[in-house]
Write a protein that holds these residues in place. Structure first.
Motif, mmCIF file in Angstrom:
data_model
loop_
_atom_site.group_PDB
_atom_site.id
_atom_site.type_symbol
_atom_site.label_atom_id
_atom_site.label_comp_id
_atom_site.label_asym_id
_atom_site.label_seq_id
_atom_site.Cartn_x
_atom_site.Cartn_y
_atom_site.Cartn_z
ATOM 1 N N GLU A 88 65.048 30.074 72.389
ATOM 2 C CA GLU A 88 64.458 31.410 73.068
ATOM 3 C C GLU A 88 63.906 30.770 74.243
ATOM 4 O O GLU A 88 63.124 29.529 74.102
ATOM 5 C CB GLU A 88 63.732 32.052 72.231
ATOM 6 N N PHE A 89 63.720 31.459 75.284
ATOM 7 C CA PHE A 89 62.897 30.863 76.509
ATOM 8 C C PHE A 89 62.581 32.194 77.392
ATOM 9 O O PHE A 89 62.732 33.168 77.116
ATOM 10 C CB PHE A 89 64.204 30.017 77.660
ATOM 11 N N THR A 90 61.760 31.776 78.156
ATOM 12 C CA THR A 90 61.005 32.791 79.164
ATOM 13 C C THR A 90 61.512 32.814 80.578
ATOM 14 O O THR A 90 61.723 31.681 81.088
ATOM 15 C CB THR A 90 59.458 32.517 79.260
ATOM 16 N N LEU A 91 61.959 33.976 80.920
ATOM 17 C CA LEU A 91 62.589 34.016 82.430
ATOM 18 C C LEU A 91 61.242 34.741 83.523
ATOM 19 O O LEU A 91 60.600 35.344 82.992
ATOM 20 C CB LEU A 91 63.703 34.877 82.483
ATOM 21 N N THR A 92 61.474 33.975 84.686
ATOM 22 C CA THR A 92 60.396 34.489 85.755
ATOM 23 C C THR A 92 61.214 35.246 86.790
ATOM 24 O O THR A 92 62.182 34.598 87.400
ATOM 25 C CB THR A 92 59.464 33.584 86.196
ATOM 26 N N ASP A 93 60.685 36.594 87.156
ATOM 27 C CA ASP A 93 61.305 37.332 88.264
ATOM 28 C C ASP A 93 60.634 36.720 89.476
ATOM 29 O O ASP A 93 59.658 35.889 89.694
ATOM 30 C CB ASP A 93 60.763 38.812 87.851
ATOM 31 N N ARG A 94 61.468 37.353 90.403
ATOM 32 C CA ARG A 94 61.011 37.084 91.674
ATOM 33 C C ARG A 94 59.510 37.221 91.934
ATOM 34 O O ARG A 94 58.680 36.557 92.747
ATOM 35 C CB ARG A 94 61.799 37.385 93.008
ATOM 36 N N ASP A 95 58.908 38.222 91.581
ATOM 37 C CA ASP A 95 57.721 38.625 91.717
ATOM 38 C C ASP A 95 56.854 37.994 90.701
ATOM 39 O O ASP A 95 55.471 38.211 90.796
ATOM 40 C CB ASP A 95 57.449 40.394 91.569
ATOM 41 N N GLY A 96 57.281 37.101 89.903
ATOM 42 C CA GLY A 96 56.347 36.269 89.098
ATOM 43 C C GLY A 96 56.049 36.999 87.542
ATOM 44 O O GLY A 96 55.700 36.447 86.938
ATOM 45 N N SER A 97 56.730 38.259 87.315
ATOM 46 C CA SER A 97 56.637 38.805 85.943
ATOM 47 C C SER A 97 57.664 38.097 84.826
ATOM 48 O O SER A 97 58.730 37.355 85.442
ATOM 49 C CB SER A 97 56.877 40.345 85.964
ATOM 50 N N LYS A 98 57.198 37.835 83.527
ATOM 51 C CA LYS A 98 57.863 37.271 82.628
ATOM 52 C C LYS A 98 58.741 38.227 81.778
ATOM 53 O O LYS A 98 58.491 39.294 81.498
ATOM 54 C CB LYS A 98 57.020 36.609 81.774
ATOM 55 N N LYS A 99 59.684 37.703 81.200
ATOM 56 C CA LYS A 99 60.668 38.248 80.383
ATOM 57 C C LYS A 99 61.220 37.524 79.324
ATOM 58 O O LYS A 99 61.530 36.322 79.604
ATOM 59 C CB LYS A 99 61.900 38.813 81.018
ATOM 60 N N ALA A 100 61.022 37.790 78.191
ATOM 61 C CA ALA A 100 61.780 36.906 77.033
ATOM 62 C C ALA A 100 63.406 37.169 76.985
ATOM 63 O O ALA A 100 63.920 38.037 77.377
ATOM 64 C CB ALA A 100 61.127 37.666 75.585
ATOM 65 N N SER A 101 63.686 35.862 76.748
ATOM 66 C CA SER A 101 65.290 35.825 76.922
ATOM 67 C C SER A 101 65.853 37.002 75.961
ATOM 68 O O SER A 101 67.083 37.203 76.135
ATOM 69 C CB SER A 101 65.791 34.375 76.445
ATOM 70 N N ALA A 102 65.476 37.002 74.719
ATOM 71 C CA ALA A 102 66.023 38.028 73.709
ATOM 72 C C ALA A 102 66.048 39.323 74.151
ATOM 73 O O ALA A 102 66.937 40.182 73.999
ATOM 74 C CB ALA A 102 65.109 38.004 72.547
ATOM 75 N N ASP A 103 65.014 39.773 75.084
ATOM 76 C CA ASP A 103 65.021 40.925 75.581
ATOM 77 C C ASP A 103 66.319 41.278 76.835
ATOM 78 O O ASP A 103 66.508 42.425 76.863
ATOM 79 C CB ASP A 103 63.703 41.415 76.319
ATOM 80 N N VAL A 104 66.467 39.953 77.366
ATOM 81 C CA VAL A 104 67.341 40.290 78.527
ATOM 82 C C VAL A 104 68.766 40.280 77.872
ATOM 83 O O VAL A 104 69.911 40.807 78.354
ATOM 84 C CB VAL A 104 67.245 39.011 79.325
ATOM 85 N N ILE A 105 69.013 39.511 76.867
ATOM 86 C CA ILE A 105 70.373 39.351 76.189
ATOM 87 C C ILE A 105 70.784 40.427 75.149
ATOM 88 O O ILE A 105 71.877 40.989 75.132
ATOM 89 C CB ILE A 105 70.170 38.067 75.145
#
Length: 392
Positions: free
Chosen positions: A264-281
């Motif tokens: 698992e990893f954390t993704l950072t949007d252009r605006d700096g907000s964070k998203k968990a990889s599991a939520d994106v997948i």
């Protein structure tokens, strides 16, 4: 892609770091005097010499222009001393029991998004292993000199080609490439890289019976493919069992992780907000995680193929997550505008995601299912298209 010799004179050194944690062994000590830096500057001692990344083994603040590090190792290792959150480093090799003294003058340069340091008047003493290292890498230093000499010789035609490319003037580029100047440049470059290949092979094979062999193999190549396996097989058992020998083996003969869950990893949007990889997948049948960069020509050549696959299968459950390894956000943003990627895009700001996936070279594409289970990590082009056709 030229993988041998990362020329310090032509590109910024990309520091590639090795794993170093919780080791047993004998102590060593480093005392560094660094002028040109203010007291309180945080200095890092970072293990190095392989193609993977690692955080600092130790940090300390500069006091009265000096910093001291003590740690333990059980065999010779390469290390970097660097200013935290910057580029540029002092590279040295140390063995157990060594007491190394380093002195250097640091000079700082800044761009919009990065800080770099050069270390001049460098002196390193107290390690016979480091002295041996300097002798062993001398052939590459000579190649660096030849590289600079060659590009000074051909500076005029290189500048003309660069201007035409920047202006996207294909006619001018085609015309320049027919000139005697350009053909001379081509011939000199071809001859030079033949010398590079021969020098690298000689340097490695002359040291095949000790840890120096795999260490120099890592030093000479910026990444490995299966083509380098015969070189590894020349090493003695002692060389293969050394710290760096094991690192080479892990990279040349990776464990097949198909069927295992990706980390698992954390993704950072252009605006700096964070998203968990599991939520994106989640919610997708299949996902392609694509590591790329604006400067990577093979990565950008793969984009039309990815666009075709996305158009064909997105409505059926395919998602693509592109993760840029660009150091500068501006370079990434410019490439996004040029490429018009229709899928999810992020930048690996601190390179932690690439480290998690053990990405040593790009493009790197990981095909996973909606549960995060790895299907394959070696597919590109036609092989990737065939696999998706089979899955869908």
């Amino acid at each position: 892609m030229k993988r041998i010799i990362l020329f310090l004179s032509s590109i910024s050194l990309i520091v590639l770091l090795s794993s170093f944690s919780g080791q047993e062994g004998k102590p060593f000590k480093i005392e560094a005097s660094l002028s040109g830096l203010t007291d309180g500057t945080v200095i890092e001692l970072v293990p190095g010499g392989t193609h993977s990344r690692e955080s600092a083994a130790a940090t300390s603040e500069l006091k009265a222009g000096k910093v001291v590090f003590t740690s333990t190792i059980d065999s010779p290792r390469c290390f970097y001393i660097k200013v935290k959150n910057s580029y540029g480093a002092i590279v040295f090799v140390v063995d157990a029991g060594d007491q190394v003294t380093i002195s250097a003058k640091a000079s700082k340069s800044e761009s919009d998004e990065s800080i770099s340091y050069e270390f001049d008047d460098l002196k390193i003493s107290g390690s016979k292993t480091h002295d041996e290292y300097i002798v062993k890498i001398a052939p590459r230093e000579e190649l660096n000199r030849q590289f600079n000499e060659m590009h000074q010789k051909h500076a005029a035609i290189s500048r003309k080609i660069g201007d035409a490319r920047g202006a996207k003037n294909k006619a001018a580029m085609d015309s320049l490439m027919q000139t005697a100047e350009y053909k001379s440049l081509e011939q000199d470059e071809s001859d030079f890289f033949k010398r590079v290949e021969a020098s690298a092979e000689k340097m490695i094979t002359e040291n095949k019976d000790s840890w120096w062999g795999p260490f120099l193999m890592l030093y000479q190549y910026s990444y490995f493919t299966s083509e380098q396996r015969p070189v590894y097989e020349l090493f003695s058992e002692a060389a293969k069992e050394s710290f760096y020998g094991k690192k080479v083996y892990e990279e040349l003969y990776p464990v097949n992780k198909a069927g295992s869950k990706i980390p698992e990893f954390t993704l950072t949007d252009r605006d700096g907000s964070k998203k968990a990889s599991a939520d994106v997948i989640k919610g997708n049948k299949y996902v392609l995680i694509d590591f790329w960069a604006s400067w990577c020509a093979p990565c950008r050549r793969e984009i039309p193929n990815l666009k075709a696959l996305y158009a064909k299968y997105h409505d059926k459950g395919l998602e693509i997550i592109s993760i840029s390894t660009d150091r500068k956000a501006a370079d990434w943003e410019k490439a996004l505008v040029a490429e018009k990627l229709p899928w999810i895009n992020y930048r690996d700001v601190d390179e932690s995601i690439a480290a998690t996936f053990k990405v040593n070279a790009i493009p790197a594409i990981f095909l996973i299912d909606g549960n995060g289970i790895l299907i394959d990590d070696s597919l590109r082009g036609e092989s990737l298209a065939s696999k998706l056709e089979e899955l869908f």
